[in-house]
Design an enzyme around this catalytic site. Structure first.
Site, PDB file in Angstrom:
ATOM      1  N   TYR A 144       9.072   8.182  11.501  1.00 28.75           N
ATOM      2  CA  TYR A 144       7.744   7.859  10.973  1.00 28.75           C
ATOM      3  C   TYR A 144       7.873   6.693  10.001  1.00 28.75           C
ATOM      4  CZ  TYR A 144       3.160   8.502   8.744  1.00 28.75           C
ATOM      5  OH  TYR A 144       1.883   8.315   8.260  1.00 28.75           O
ATOM      6  N   ASP A 239      14.226   1.942   6.980  1.00 24.41           N
ATOM      7  CA  ASP A 239      13.090   2.529   6.281  1.00 24.41           C
ATOM      8  C   ASP A 239      13.634   3.626   5.380  1.00 24.41           C
ATOM      9  OD1 ASP A 239      10.942   3.943   5.387  1.00 24.41           O
ATOM     10  OD2 ASP A 239       9.962   4.168   7.337  1.00 24.41           O
ATOM     11  N   LYS A 267       7.692   6.720  -2.031  1.00 23.72           N
ATOM     12  CA  LYS A 267       8.021   8.038  -2.571  1.00 23.72           C
ATOM     13  C   LYS A 267       8.758   7.963  -3.929  1.00 23.72           C
ATOM     14  CE  LYS A 267       7.106  10.187   1.738  1.00 23.72           C
ATOM     15  NZ  LYS A 267       7.370   9.797   3.107  1.00 23.72           N
TER      16      LYS A 267
HETATM   17  C1  LIG Z   1       6.413   8.884   3.964  1.00 24.86           C
HETATM   18  C2  LIG Z   1       7.040   7.865   4.826  1.00 24.86           C
HETATM   19  C3  LIG Z   1       6.404   6.657   5.122  1.00 24.86           C
HETATM   20  C4  LIG Z   1       4.978   6.388   4.754  1.00 24.86           C
HETATM   21  O1  LIG Z   1       4.786   6.323   3.390  1.00 24.86           O
HETATM   22  P1  LIG Z   1       3.294   6.543   2.803  1.00 24.86           P
HETATM   23  O2  LIG Z   1       3.478   6.311   1.334  1.00 24.86           O
HETATM   24  O3  LIG Z   1       2.906   7.933   3.179  1.00 24.86           O
HETATM   25  O4  LIG Z   1       2.428   5.530   3.431  1.00 24.86           O
HETATM   26  C5  LIG Z   1       7.117   5.700   5.808  1.00 24.86           C
HETATM   27  N1  LIG Z   1       8.380   5.913   6.200  1.00 24.86           N
HETATM   28  C6  LIG Z   1       9.017   7.069   5.938  1.00 24.86           C
HETATM   29  C7  LIG Z   1      10.438   7.231   6.365  1.00 24.86           C
HETATM   30  C8  LIG Z   1       8.375   8.089   5.259  1.00 24.86           C
HETATM   31  O5  LIG Z   1       9.011   9.237   5.043  1.00 24.86           O
END
Ligand SMILES: *Cc1c(COP(=O)(O)O)cnc(C)c1O
Length: 428
Positions: A144, A239, A267
């Site tokens: 994601y 990511d 995060k």
């Molecule tokens: C949570 C998450 C996102 C998206 O971040 P948001 O602040 O919810 O837009 C992107 N990549 C990873 C790996 C994530 O865990």
């Protein structure tokens, strides 16, 4: 009915907010029942609107690695707020947090702050395309990277839970530029490179996957991606929105000693406020406006409250020498306890764990990618989730999520959790 007030609040919320929530996974669709409304939180505990106390294993989906309402972060935000909450002008604290992040994370010279992980990944892709003059990207099924169009081709997490892996509203034109591969599968990546010569701008990957449960990269997987990217002049994007400042000071680049070309954050970097960031070496970052031609902007980017929370958080992480060791030990203790409890009651399961990320899959086979994660028994998960909730343990309301361990958890909390698992396991 325990959750009388939460359920009443949910009814009201649904009249004015689609589905009653501002992010779909919160709605409990995949486990059934009404979501719990939280009133406040401190340390490892949530206090809900029905007066119950819950041990929290979501921790805002990762950010609260030191616990809720962590005092240095709260103090930093409160004192900043009194001096104005947004200016749309440069502030010194942006340089302070940028400098600290660059010191902590390997291989980055410059960093730009945005407002979410979604924005960070979306911007990283645009930058990679602008830098390489290529249009296609590769992502992995079940990883994601936020909800921007290029990634909603077969996303994990929320989209999977809702059975709408290809969201309406994403155009065919966008979809054709995103190529998909299975996590941990280098052969597929090689095949994609061969089928799309000189066309792939970037591979984006969760270097430890966390949105289909926790899935570690197999030995050689990240190294393999690195060398294929080098061979094909493609950028490798890690990511690290979930893993950054969680698995090590320098994230997975440091943990696995593999360098990415662009790294994205979210995060933890915001200490619980809305922050994302992307970073790379000068050569790449200098392509961004106003220095270069790749446009990217934000009215509230680098917001002083967000930067104050983030700086306080990173400062704690940077100075606490034992933090990652403590987190690892606590998570390993929980891992062992859950495993024993489930084994004692003959519950078929697989537990994956990297550092302070852990996931319990009700499946026999090793979970190495989205397909194997999807083999988990969702009915068992639902019972497990609601059983733990009744015992005051709050885990993510979806079988595709990782548990996030916070340093605020005590061994007593962990024992309470393991005892609850033991009790619930006997009913599965
Ligand atoms: C949570 C998450 C996102 C998206 O971040 P948001 O602040 O919810 O837009 C992107 N990549 C990873 C790996 C994530 O865990």
């Amino acid at each position: 009915m325990i959750y009388k007030r939460s359920s009443a609040l949910f009814v009201e919320a649904q009249t004015v907010i689609p589905g009653g929530v501002n992010s779909p996974v919160r709605a409990f669709k995949s486990v059934g029942g009404d979501p719990i409304f939280v009133k406040e939180a401190k340390g490892a505990y949530l206090y809900d609107e029905d007066g119950r106390t819950l041990i929290d294993y979501i921790n805002s989906w990762g950010p609260m690695i030191l616990g809720h309402a962590y005092q240095p972060v709260v103090d930093a935000v409160v004192s900043k707020a009194q001096k104005g909450t947004s200016f749309g002008m440069p502030t010194e604290i942006e340089t302070d947090i940028a400098r600290l992040a660059i010191e902590m994370v390997p291989g980055i010279d410059k960093i730009r702050f945005v407002n979410s992980g979604t924005e960070a990944c979306m911007s990283a892709i645009r930058l990679a395309r602008g830098f390489t003059n290529r249009e296609k990207i590769i992502k992995f099924s079940g990883c994601y990277h936020g909800h921007s169009d290029s990634f909603l081709i077969q996303a994990g997490s929320g989209a999977v839970t809702f059975g709408t892996p290809n969201s309406p509203g994403v155009t065919e034109g966008t979809a054709k530029d995103t190529l998909l591969a299975d996590y941990n599968n280098l052969d597929q990546i090689e095949a994609l490179f061969n089928a799309n010569p000189n066309e792939i701008a970037a591979i984006i990957v969760e270097p430890v996957a966390g949105n289909m449960g926790c899935i570690p990269p197999k030995n050689g997987f990240l190294e393999g991606l690195r060398s294929l990217c080098d061979q094909h002049n493609t950028l490798l994007i890690f990511d690290e929105v979930m893993t950054g400042f969680r698995l090590a000071k320098g994230g997975v680049q440091e943990l696995k000693n593999v360098k990415a070309d662009i790294v994205t954050f979210g995060k933890v970097i915001g200490g619980g406020l809305p922050v994302g960031a992307f970073a790379a070496r000068d050569e790449i970052m200098n392509h961004l406006a106003p220095l270069g031609p790749v446009y990217q902007a934000g009215t509230l980017s680098g917001n002083p409250l967000a930067m104050a929370a983030g700086l306080a958080m990173l400062t704690e992480i940077n100075t606490d020498k034992d933090l990652f060791k403590r987190l690892e030990e606590k998570t390993a203790y929980l891992h062992k306890g859950i495993e024993l409890a489930l084994n004692r009651h003959g519950v078929v399961h697989t537990i994956n764990r990297v550092g302070s990320m852990i996931s319990v899959h009700f499946a026999e086979e090793e979970v190495v990618d989205f397909k194997t994660a999807a083999l988990g028994d969702n009915d068992t998960f639902k019972k497990f989730f609601h059983g733990l909730l009744a015992e005051g343990i709050y885990i993510a309301p979806s079988a595709y999520e990782t548990w996030f361990i916070t340093d605020a958890l005590t061994y007593e909390d962990l024992d309470t959790t393991i005892n609850a698992v033991q009790k619930v396991a006997s009913t599965l």
